[in-house]
Design an enzyme around this catalytic site. Sequence first.
Site, PDB file in Angstrom:
ATOM      1  N   CYS A  52      33.768  31.279   6.332  1.00  0.00           N
ATOM      2  CA  CYS A  52      34.626  32.268   5.685  1.00  0.00           C
ATOM      3  C   CYS A  52      33.747  33.343   5.032  1.00  0.00           C
ATOM      4  CB  CYS A  52      35.550  31.706   4.623  1.00  0.00           C
ATOM      5  SG  CYS A  52      36.691  30.484   5.245  1.00  0.00           S
ATOM      6  N   ARG A  63      30.695  34.672   9.994  1.00  0.00           N
ATOM      7  CA  ARG A  63      30.938  33.519   9.123  1.00  0.00           C
ATOM      8  C   ARG A  63      32.242  32.800   9.455  1.00  0.00           C
ATOM      9  NH1 ARG A  63      27.748  33.963   4.373  1.00  0.00           N
ATOM     10  NH2 ARG A  63      29.087  32.423   3.417  1.00  0.00           N
ATOM     11  N   TRP A 113      37.298  30.714   8.499  1.00  0.00           N
ATOM     12  CA  TRP A 113      36.933  29.589   9.358  1.00  0.00           C
ATOM     13  C   TRP A 113      37.764  28.433   8.833  1.00  0.00           C
ATOM     14  CZ3 TRP A 113      34.858  24.653   8.894  1.00  0.00           C
ATOM     15  CH2 TRP A 113      34.422  24.078  10.087  1.00  0.00           C
ATOM     16  N   ASN A 154      36.176  31.297  -0.138  1.00  0.00           N
ATOM     17  CA  ASN A 154      35.261  30.688   0.827  1.00  0.00           C
ATOM     18  C   ASN A 154      34.878  29.335   0.250  1.00  0.00           C
ATOM     19  OD1 ASN A 154      33.107  29.991   2.481  1.00  0.00           O
ATOM     20  ND2 ASN A 154      31.665  31.331   1.405  1.00  0.00           N
ATOM     21  N   GLY A 155      35.083  28.255   1.017  1.00  0.00           N
ATOM     22  CA  GLY A 155      34.725  26.929   0.512  1.00  0.00           C
ATOM     23  C   GLY A 155      35.873  25.956   0.649  1.00  0.00           C
ATOM     24  N   GLU A 160      17.699  20.483  21.672  1.00  0.00           N
ATOM     25  CA  GLU A 160      18.027  21.864  21.325  1.00  0.00           C
ATOM     26  C   GLU A 160      18.664  22.599  22.517  1.00  0.00           C
ATOM     27  OE1 GLU A 160      18.390  23.509  18.754  1.00  0.00           O
ATOM     28  OE2 GLU A 160      18.193  25.608  19.304  1.00  0.00           O
ATOM     29  N   LYS A 219      22.373  24.177  22.477  1.00  0.00           N
ATOM     30  CA  LYS A 219      22.641  25.590  22.780  1.00  0.00           C
ATOM     31  C   LYS A 219      23.690  25.713  23.875  1.00  0.00           C
ATOM     32  CE  LYS A 219      21.225  27.300  20.137  1.00  0.00           C
ATOM     33  NZ  LYS A 219      20.312  27.171  19.017  1.00  0.00           N
ATOM     34  N   GLU A 258      27.242  24.637  22.576  1.00  0.00           N
ATOM     35  CA  GLU A 258      27.885  25.519  21.600  1.00  0.00           C
ATOM     36  C   GLU A 258      28.270  26.869  22.219  1.00  0.00           C
ATOM     37  OE1 GLU A 258      23.996  26.838  18.903  1.00  0.00           O
ATOM     38  OE2 GLU A 258      25.934  26.864  17.942  1.00  0.00           O
ATOM     39  N   HIS A 293      18.380   2.934  29.792  1.00  0.00           N
ATOM     40  CA  HIS A 293      19.076   2.110  28.800  1.00  0.00           C
ATOM     41  C   HIS A 293      20.535   2.513  28.642  1.00  0.00           C
ATOM     42  CE1 HIS A 293      15.258   0.300  27.946  1.00  0.00           C
ATOM     43  NE2 HIS A 293      14.738   1.519  27.918  1.00  0.00           N
ATOM     44  N   LYS A 322      28.421  30.964  11.569  1.00  0.00           N
ATOM     45  CA  LYS A 322      26.971  31.061  11.419  1.00  0.00           C
ATOM     46  C   LYS A 322      26.462  30.266  10.227  1.00  0.00           C
ATOM     47  CE  LYS A 322      22.956  32.816  12.451  1.00  0.00           C
ATOM     48  NZ  LYS A 322      22.325  32.160  13.609  1.00  0.00           N
TER      49      LYS A 322
HETATM   50  C1  AGP Z   1      22.477  26.676  15.835  1.00  0.00           C
HETATM   51  O1  AGP Z   1      22.579  27.238  17.089  1.00  0.00           O
HETATM   52  C2  AGP Z   1      23.694  26.214  15.258  1.00  0.00           C
HETATM   53  N1  AGP Z   1      24.662  27.228  15.173  1.00  0.00           N
HETATM   54  C3  AGP Z   1      23.633  25.289  14.052  1.00  0.00           C
HETATM   55  O2  AGP Z   1      23.257  24.041  14.540  1.00  0.00           O
HETATM   56  C4  AGP Z   1      22.713  25.648  12.854  1.00  0.00           C
HETATM   57  O3  AGP Z   1      21.379  25.577  13.226  1.00  0.00           O
HETATM   58  C5  AGP Z   1      23.014  24.693  11.689  1.00  0.00           C
HETATM   59  O4  AGP Z   1      24.327  24.885  11.286  1.00  0.00           O
HETATM   60  C6  AGP Z   1      22.073  24.856  10.519  1.00  0.00           C
HETATM   61  O5  AGP Z   1      22.143  26.132   9.985  1.00  0.00           O
HETATM   62  P1  AGP Z   1      21.031  26.671   8.998  1.00  0.00           P
HETATM   63  O6  AGP Z   1      19.759  26.760   9.754  1.00  0.00           O
HETATM   64  O7  AGP Z   1      21.546  28.005   8.557  1.00  0.00           O
HETATM   65  O8  AGP Z   1      20.941  25.683   7.866  1.00  0.00           O
END
Ligand code: AGP
Length: 605
Positions: free
Chosen positions: A2, A27, A74, A98-99, A478, A482, A485, A501, A600
């Site tokens: 948010c 956000r 959000w 926000n929160g 990672e 990526k 997401e 396994h 984000k």
């Molecule tokens: C990354 O592509 C993601 N959107 C997410 O995993 C992100 O890295 C995570 O939320 C941590 O965020 P930060 O680095 O701002 O703490």
Amino acid sequence: MCGIIGIASNKPVSINIINSLKKLEYRGYDSAGLATLTDDNINEKKCSGRVEELEKILFKTPSKGNIGIGHVRWATHGVPNIVNAHPHSSDEVSVVHNGIIENSDEIKRELKSKGLKFKSQTDTEVITLLITEALKENEPLKSVYKTLKKLKGSFALGIIFKDFSNIIIGARRGSPLAVGYSKEENYIGSDSYALKSMTNKISYLDDGELCVLTKDQVSFYDESLKKVNKKIHTMSENESSIDKGEYKHFMQKEIYEQPITIKNCISEYVDSLKKNINIINFPIEPNNINKIVLVGCGTAYNSCLTAKYWFEELTTIDVEIDIASEFRYRKLKFNSKNLYIFVSQSGETADTAAALDLCKKNNVKTCSIVNVIESTIARNSDWVLPIHAGTEIGVASTKAFVGQLTVLYILCLKLAIVRKDINDKTYEKNINNLKKLPEAIKECISNENKIQLMAKEFLSAKGSMFLGRGSSFPIALEGALKLKELSYLHAEGYPAGEMKHGPLALIEEGLPVIILAPKDKYFEKTISNMQEVIARGGKILFITDNKKESINENIRFGFRVPHLDNLLSPILLTLPLQMLAYHVAVLKNCDVDKPRNLAKSVTVE
Ligand code: AGP
């Protein structure tokens, strides 16, 4: 999670609110809304979906008013629709939030028993109604103050009042809130980026603080409502200019920026002539560090996991890593000789901030590796190592991840040489290789067209697997993160040696399997694991830095990254995976910079 904005001005504010909301959209983008004060009325406009929808509404029916608040959501409590969109207003007040209000159900029951009615499913509406009730007997600041006392959870708030048409009240507990100043206008915003086009003069509320804005002045109050003074920070030119430029998406731009951001990062930490790493003022004398504990979420956690391999390889320090949302609830044995390191791009991630707070309560030394240096995590830690990546807008972290890795690597080298865990020759060799990193990254990116071809293989795929061993394993995680997401395709990251396994059962004819196989001590073993996948019909996309390995007919696609040394290979293997996720998302017409359901900055637990 948010974004909020508030503007008190001597001219109409709705257009600037919309412009700021566009910047805050990273956000949250489930719904948007604004409220302005006109002729002693609260004038609310909302939409589900993006800010551009709200802009269309305003274009048809403009909003007047020199005082206003805005919000991008959000969703936490209640589905993303117009009714649940913020602001949440009564006849008297309008609130953006926000929160999360953790005790909202309890308060709702109490208010309902008094005959009050709720329009939405949100937790925010309890704030609106509590302030409205308090206003019957109190002036605005006291009403907000009394309301905050009843709330549990974390929040940043922006509030306007029908009968007090010259003020906005802002409040912060947990979630960040910035204040901006300019001539005949003052602002609140979830971050300084939202305010950049209007001012470069910024202050930040500390936890528990409130502020009252008029167009001419801003007053700050602490949790006991005592007036406090604030430092004003002037943002530099660099901090103020952000746009997509020639690129289609912010993510693409951020991938392409990496040779420069990494060069900047290296030159901030490594002396260009003498090869000294200028990291000073360690909170614990390096020789006395007993253990390093690395904590982060998502991509930041993956950088911690990668760094673990470096610390183990180059130093004699014990390393432990954890996901922040787990760490914060563990029954830990804190030790004052341990260095607790928190990694976060935004510096605002709720779980990471809470994990840091836990350490502070236990009186141990904390370090943060962040991109946003004015963030909560940076401000609350004993020692800060910025990654100098510049603002990252794409929700999927790219340049910040590589920046985090670079800083962690530099920190590792520094500790290793200071503690004499490595000799001068090894140190110099590693520094020389590090300096070659920006050029090597550039070379990887220049082969983007090969990745575009690879991306097509994912269009008909039901899922995919990313496999690696050693420090390539976190990069497999990672790469999978990526891809999922950005393109909503199921992807699993696994240590290649773990396939037998269980996960090998997932391999079937045509399943894309990305093999990360740098020429390190695991190379032959990884190739054996790859053969097992080939034997079961998996479609291999092979990424290596090994010049000799010819790409044979069993491999559908191959991609070579430059070889600097084994330690730096995880950084270089990351580049093709970023580009792969990007191009699969583009081919699938996904919203690259704003993937569904994400935001984000994850400022809720
Ligand atoms: C990354 O592509 C993601 N959107 C997410 O995993 C992100 O890295 C995570 O939320 C941590 O965020 P930060 O680095 O701002 O703490």
